[in-house]
Design a protein around this motif. Structure first.
Motif, PDB file in Angstrom:
ATOM      1  N   ARG A 185     -16.497  14.512 -37.901  1.00 37.22           N
ATOM      2  CA  ARG A 185     -15.950  13.155 -38.019  1.00 37.22           C
ATOM      3  C   ARG A 185     -16.700  12.419 -39.119  1.00 37.22           C
ATOM      4  O   ARG A 185     -17.895  12.666 -39.348  1.00 37.22           O
ATOM      5  N   TYR A 186     -16.013  11.505 -39.792  1.00 32.73           N
ATOM      6  CA  TYR A 186     -16.661  10.738 -40.859  1.00 32.73           C
ATOM      7  C   TYR A 186     -17.883  10.027 -40.293  1.00 32.73           C
ATOM      8  O   TYR A 186     -17.799   9.350 -39.259  1.00 32.73           O
ATOM      9  N   PRO A 187     -19.052  10.171 -40.916  1.00 28.17           N
ATOM     10  CA  PRO A 187     -20.307   9.708 -40.320  1.00 28.17           C
ATOM     11  C   PRO A 187     -20.342   8.239 -39.906  1.00 28.17           C
ATOM     12  O   PRO A 187     -20.945   7.900 -38.887  1.00 28.17           O
ATOM     13  N   LEU A 188     -19.708   7.335 -40.666  1.00 32.53           N
ATOM     14  CA  LEU A 188     -19.791   5.914 -40.322  1.00 32.53           C
ATOM     15  C   LEU A 188     -19.019   5.586 -39.045  1.00 32.53           C
ATOM     16  O   LEU A 188     -19.514   4.854 -38.179  1.00 32.53           O
ATOM     17  N   THR A 189     -17.809   6.102 -38.906  1.00 30.34           N
ATOM     18  CA  THR A 189     -17.060   5.871 -37.670  1.00 30.34           C
ATOM     19  C   THR A 189     -17.699   6.637 -36.512  1.00 30.34           C
ATOM     20  O   THR A 189     -17.670   6.172 -35.365  1.00 30.34           O
ATOM     21  N   HIS A 190     -18.275   7.788 -36.815  1.00 30.51           N
ATOM     22  CA  HIS A 190     -19.004   8.540 -35.795  1.00 30.51           C
ATOM     23  C   HIS A 190     -20.205   7.731 -35.302  1.00 30.51           C
ATOM     24  O   HIS A 190     -20.482   7.667 -34.096  1.00 30.51           O
ATOM     25  N   PHE A 191     -20.909   7.082 -36.214  1.00 37.87           N
ATOM     26  CA  PHE A 191     -22.069   6.282 -35.844  1.00 37.87           C
ATOM     27  C   PHE A 191     -21.673   5.125 -34.931  1.00 37.87           C
ATOM     28  O   PHE A 191     -22.368   4.812 -33.953  1.00 37.87           O
ATOM     29  N   GLN A 318     -16.203  -3.426 -29.164  1.00 40.77           N
ATOM     30  CA  GLN A 318     -16.296  -4.513 -30.135  1.00 40.77           C
ATOM     31  C   GLN A 318     -16.513  -3.978 -31.554  1.00 40.77           C
ATOM     32  O   GLN A 318     -17.286  -3.044 -31.764  1.00 40.77           O
ATOM     33  N   ASN A 319     -15.811  -4.580 -32.516  1.00 42.06           N
ATOM     34  CA  ASN A 319     -15.946  -4.251 -33.954  1.00 42.06           C
ATOM     35  C   ASN A 319     -15.586  -2.803 -34.274  1.00 42.06           C
ATOM     36  O   ASN A 319     -16.012  -2.272 -35.305  1.00 42.06           O
ATOM     37  N   LYS A 320     -14.784  -2.149 -33.435  1.00 36.73           N
ATOM     38  CA  LYS A 320     -14.465  -0.741 -33.650  1.00 36.73           C
ATOM     39  C   LYS A 320     -13.780  -0.510 -34.988  1.00 36.73           C
ATOM     40  O   LYS A 320     -14.088   0.458 -35.696  1.00 36.73           O
ATOM     41  N   ASN A 321     -12.860  -1.388 -35.354  1.00 43.16           N
ATOM     42  CA  ASN A 321     -12.079  -1.185 -36.573  1.00 43.16           C
ATOM     43  C   ASN A 321     -12.540  -2.071 -37.730  1.00 43.16           C
ATOM     44  O   ASN A 321     -11.893  -2.091 -38.782  1.00 43.16           O
ATOM     45  N   ASP A 322     -13.639  -2.783 -37.547  1.00 44.53           N
ATOM     46  CA  ASP A 322     -14.145  -3.648 -38.612  1.00 44.53           C
ATOM     47  C   ASP A 322     -14.968  -2.831 -39.610  1.00 44.53           C
ATOM     48  O   ASP A 322     -15.758  -1.962 -39.201  1.00 44.53           O
ATOM     49  N   PRO A 323     -14.824  -3.092 -40.895  1.00 43.80           N
ATOM     50  CA  PRO A 323     -15.609  -2.333 -41.891  1.00 43.80           C
ATOM     51  C   PRO A 323     -17.089  -2.704 -41.838  1.00 43.80           C
ATOM     52  O   PRO A 323     -17.451  -3.855 -41.609  1.00 43.80           O
ATOM     53  N   ILE A 324     -17.934  -1.705 -42.050  1.00 44.08           N
ATOM     54  CA  ILE A 324     -19.374  -1.924 -42.111  1.00 44.08           C
ATOM     55  C   ILE A 324     -19.726  -2.448 -43.509  1.00 44.08           C
ATOM     56  O   ILE A 324     -19.207  -1.934 -44.503  1.00 44.08           O
ATOM     57  N   PRO A 325     -20.579  -3.452 -43.606  1.00 48.97           N
ATOM     58  CA  PRO A 325     -20.969  -3.962 -44.932  1.00 48.97           C
ATOM     59  C   PRO A 325     -21.483  -2.847 -45.842  1.00 48.97           C
ATOM     60  O   PRO A 325     -22.102  -1.882 -45.370  1.00 48.97           O
ATOM     61  N   VAL A 326     -21.240  -2.986 -47.141  1.00 51.15           N
ATOM     62  CA  VAL A 326     -21.512  -1.911 -48.101  1.00 51.15           C
ATOM     63  C   VAL A 326     -22.980  -1.489 -48.075  1.00 51.15           C
ATOM     64  O   VAL A 326     -23.297  -0.294 -48.001  1.00 51.15           O
ATOM     65  N   LYS A 327     -23.890  -2.441 -48.144  1.00 51.48           N
ATOM     66  CA  LYS A 327     -25.307  -2.090 -48.178  1.00 51.48           C
ATOM     67  C   LYS A 327     -25.734  -1.384 -46.889  1.00 51.48           C
ATOM     68  O   LYS A 327     -26.528  -0.435 -46.926  1.00 51.48           O
ATOM     69  N   THR A 328     -25.230  -1.861 -45.767  1.00 52.90           N
ATOM     70  CA  THR A 328     -25.533  -1.221 -44.483  1.00 52.90           C
ATOM     71  C   THR A 328     -24.977   0.193 -44.454  1.00 52.90           C
ATOM     72  O   THR A 328     -25.638   1.136 -43.988  1.00 52.90           O
ATOM     73  N   ALA A 329     -23.754   0.360 -44.956  1.00 54.91           N
ATOM     74  CA  ALA A 329     -23.132   1.686 -44.981  1.00 54.91           C
ATOM     75  C   ALA A 329     -23.942   2.662 -45.828  1.00 54.91           C
ATOM     76  O   ALA A 329     -24.119   3.827 -45.454  1.00 54.91           O
ATOM     77  N   GLU A 330     -24.448   2.190 -46.958  1.00 57.49           N
ATOM     78  CA  GLU A 330     -25.251   3.065 -47.814  1.00 57.49           C
ATOM     79  C   GLU A 330     -26.521   3.531 -47.096  1.00 57.49           C
ATOM     80  O   GLU A 330     -26.915   4.694 -47.190  1.00 57.49           O
ATOM     81  N   LYS A 331     -27.171   2.617 -46.384  1.00 54.67           N
ATOM     82  CA  LYS A 331     -28.381   2.975 -45.637  1.00 54.67           C
ATOM     83  C   LYS A 331     -28.067   3.995 -44.540  1.00 54.67           C
ATOM     84  O   LYS A 331     -28.817   4.956 -44.336  1.00 54.67           O
ATOM     85  N   LEU A 332     -26.967   3.793 -43.835  1.00 53.98           N
ATOM     86  CA  LEU A 332     -26.610   4.694 -42.741  1.00 53.98           C
ATOM     87  C   LEU A 332     -26.241   6.076 -43.268  1.00 53.98           C
ATOM     88  O   LEU A 332     -26.613   7.095 -42.682  1.00 53.98           O
ATOM     89  N   LEU A 333     -25.495   6.126 -44.375  1.00 53.21           N
ATOM     90  CA  LEU A 333     -25.113   7.420 -44.938  1.00 53.21           C
ATOM     91  C   LEU A 333     -26.330   8.187 -45.447  1.00 53.21           C
ATOM     92  O   LEU A 333     -26.359   9.425 -45.398  1.00 53.21           O
ATOM     93  N   ASP A 334     -27.330   7.466 -45.915  1.00 54.04           N
ATOM     94  CA  ASP A 334     -28.574   8.128 -46.301  1.00 54.04           C
ATOM     95  C   ASP A 334     -29.296   8.676 -45.065  1.00 54.04           C
ATOM     96  O   ASP A 334     -29.877   9.761 -45.106  1.00 54.04           O
ATOM     97  N   TRP A 335     -29.242   7.931 -43.960  1.00 54.49           N
ATOM     98  CA  TRP A 335     -29.840   8.358 -42.692  1.00 54.49           C
ATOM     99  C   TRP A 335     -29.110   9.581 -42.133  1.00 54.49           C
ATOM    100  O   TRP A 335     -29.709  10.434 -41.473  1.00 54.49           O
ATOM    101  N   MET A 336     -27.812   9.700 -42.413  1.00 61.01           N
ATOM    102  CA  MET A 336     -26.986  10.803 -41.900  1.00 61.01           C
ATOM    103  C   MET A 336     -26.526  11.692 -43.054  1.00 61.01           C
ATOM    104  O   MET A 336     -25.379  12.143 -43.092  1.00 61.01           O
ATOM    105  N   SER A 337     -27.416  11.974 -43.979  1.00 62.57           N
ATOM    106  CA  SER A 337     -27.038  12.655 -45.225  1.00 62.57           C
ATOM    107  C   SER A 337     -26.491  14.066 -44.992  1.00 62.57           C
ATOM    108  O   SER A 337     -25.571  14.507 -45.692  1.00 62.57           O
ATOM    109  N   VAL A 338     -27.038  14.792 -44.011  1.00 59.71           N
ATOM    110  CA  VAL A 338     -26.550  16.156 -43.761  1.00 59.71           C
ATOM    111  C   VAL A 338     -25.152  16.108 -43.130  1.00 59.71           C
ATOM    112  O   VAL A 338     -24.264  16.900 -43.475  1.00 59.71           O
ATOM    113  N   ASP A 339     -24.953  15.170 -42.197  1.00 64.98           N
ATOM    114  CA  ASP A 339     -23.612  14.999 -41.621  1.00 64.98           C
ATOM    115  C   ASP A 339     -22.593  14.694 -42.712  1.00 64.98           C
ATOM    116  O   ASP A 339     -21.447  15.170 -42.668  1.00 64.98           O
ATOM    117  N   LEU A 340     -23.004  13.895 -43.692  1.00 69.06           N
ATOM    118  CA  LEU A 340     -22.090  13.555 -44.792  1.00 69.06           C
ATOM    119  C   LEU A 340     -21.782  14.792 -45.621  1.00 69.06           C
ATOM    120  O   LEU A 340     -20.619  14.998 -46.028  1.00 69.06           O
TER     121      LEU A 340
END
Length: 506
Positions: A185-191, A318-340
């Motif tokens: 699953r796409y890491p951000l929605t998975h998170f 809550q906030n299931k379909n709301d987009p994650i802010p860009v800077k926050t998304a970048e930090k999370l994708l770095d945290w989940m780099s292998v999943d990405l």
């Protein structure tokens, strides 16, 4: 008066339903699923809405979806069963293992695979305990976690329950050269889903209820090591077999077998990705579930009936379909780099394989229509079943659905038992399989009927606290005590009355 009025309205509605029903099925128009594609418009008009709608209201009466269908309404479309079906030139895959990646639609997929194995009489590697875990979050140990077969000469065919993937160990359990499949699953929605489901592990006690879901995500991204380390039991477990150390730091990669220490080592990650690509020709992608399943059907030579499904464990939060802010998304994708990395490869591979398939788009349209039609039918069917079971009403007929043949499948029918198998949850299916494979250890009472997806969950009756009864001043003290004691639900034994004193003693 209100009761009589309600009954009068119910009789009127029933008569309208019956008359409409007779008028509809007295016509000569057949409801046909034609060869090679979309369901015709008269099916949509019969359903009362688009095939994809969740509500089944064929007569346009506005029936509530949470009510049993009206008595004597039978879903009996007349279908063309003369469509051409090609001769099978491949052999079905019957030995396989599924990697359950948590919070990635895997509960729905496990239900599909359990139903396939059950209907094809395959042997499952099942948990030895009364749950759905084959050792997870510990590493899989066959002698410790897998329930042995009664017949020691037989081999296991299927492994689908929660287990950390280890190719060597699974091949020992499934010796007949099994195929491997998994889902990502796409890491951000998975998170987001992980944050909702495992929130007790990720929210410190002093922050519970303070922040919205999005605020918690932003706070986590700003300091992931602090929040991820909140569950010290998981992070610091000394057990060498304890594998999953985090539910946020490359959680999907951990289910595929990557260890916590290896996640931060680029060379280890590179070796892991190479092994993954060699072991799995492709992976299912949650965001394209039906495309993935149809590709699986073609690759594994399965039938369309093998990949029918109803979604399970779909949560709203809550906030299931709301987009994650860009800077926050970048930090999370770095945290989940292998999943990405896994997701990017899986998504690209999926569409590359699909591009090689002829007529895939037409069959996909057909599959989506049929799956949606059967889903609507089964929900109504199960409501009728519940009504029959609850009220023992012989006038209610459990319907049967006939689906025409097509260029991709032979004609088939869907009955009540098929709907039960489609609705059944993973825990209930696991227990059913345990009963089937080891009747010497489990009897029918072991099957959990309270929340199997078929019947409504049986909630325990609420314990009502006994009401205190005030003594009635107009009665004797002994009568008041007896009434008060009965309200407290214990037997009251009145004291032995003292002997009356005679007048001479006075």
């Amino acid at each position: 008066m209100r009761f009589l009025l309600t009954r009068y309205l119910q009789v009127i509605v029933f008569l309208v339903v019956v008359l409409t029903f007779l008028a509809l099925f007295s016509s000569d128009d057949d409801i046909v699923i034609p060869q090679g594609g979309k369901v015709m418009k008269n099916i949509k008009s019969f359903m009362g809405s688009d095939v994809g709608d969740k509500k089944w209201d064929p007569f346009g009466l506005g029936l509530p979806s949470d009510k049993e269908m009206a008595e004597n309404i039978v879903f009996r479309p007349n279908l063309d069963t003369q469509a051409f079906v090609p001769i099978r030139t491949c052999k079905k895959v019957l030995d396989f293992a599924f990697v359950k990646t948590h919070k990635a639609g895997s509960t729905t997929l496990i239900s599909i695979l359990q139903r396939f194995g059950h209907t094809h009489n395959l042997s499952f590697a099942l948990p030895i305990r009364g749950d759905v875990f084959l050792g997870w979050p510990y590493k899989l140990q066959p002698h410790k976690h897998v329930l042995p077969l009664e017949d020691k000469t037989m081999n296991f065919n299927v492994l689908v329950n929660h287990a950390i993937f280890n190719k060597t160990v699974i091949q020992e359990i499934l010796p007949n050269n099994p195929k491997f499949i998994g889902v990502v699953r796409y890491p951000l929605t998975h998170f987001k889903s992980v944050m909702n489901y495992f929130q007790k592990m990720l929210i410190p006690a002093d922050e519970v209820g303070k922040y919205s879901m999005m605020e918690r995500i932003i706070r986590f991204a700003d300091d992931p090591n602090y929040y991820d380390g909140y569950n010290d039991k998981m992070k610091n477990s000394p057990d060498p077999y304890f594998h999953v150390r985090s539910v946020t730091h490359n959680f999907q990669a951990a289910d595929f077998g990557l260890g916590r220490k290896e996640m931060d080592n680029p060379e280890e990650v590179e070796d892991f990705m190479a092994d993954l690509k060699e072991t799995f020709p492709f992976l299912l992608v949650m965001e394209y579930m039906q495309e993935s399943l149809l590709l699986l059907k073609r690759k594994w030579c399965w039938d369309i009936t093998d990949i029918l499904f109803l979604q399970k464990n779909v949560f709203k939060y809550q906030n299931k379909n709301d987009p994650i802010p860009v800077k926050t998304a970048e930090k999370l994708l770095d945290w989940m780099s292998v999943d990405l990395q896994i997701y990017k490869w899986a998504n690209a591979t999926l569409w590359k394989e699909i591009s090689k398939e002829k007529g895939f788009g037409e069959e996909l349209t057909y599959y989506k229509s049929v799956n949606s039609l059967i889903g609507s039918y089964c929900k109504a069917d199960i409501m009728l079943f519940r009504s029959v079971e609850a009220y023992k009403n012989p006038r209610i007929t459990i319907p049967k659905l006939e689906i025409a043949g097509s260029p991709w499948n032979a004609p088939f029918s869907i009955e009540l038992e098929d709907c039960k198998n489609l609705m059944r949850f993973e825990m209930a299916y696991t227990r059913l399989l345990q009963i089937n494979q080891r009747p010497d250890l489990f009897d029918d009472s072991y099957y959990f009927k309270g929340n199997d997806g078929i019947r409504k969950p049986i909630k325990p009756a609420a314990k009502s606290s006994p009401q205190k009864v005030k003594p009635n001043l107009g009665r004797s003290a002994a009568e008041a005590r007896v009434k008060y004691a009965s309200a407290k639900r214990f037997k009251y034994i009145p004291p032995t009355p003292a002997p009356r004193r005679n007048s001479e003693e006075e």
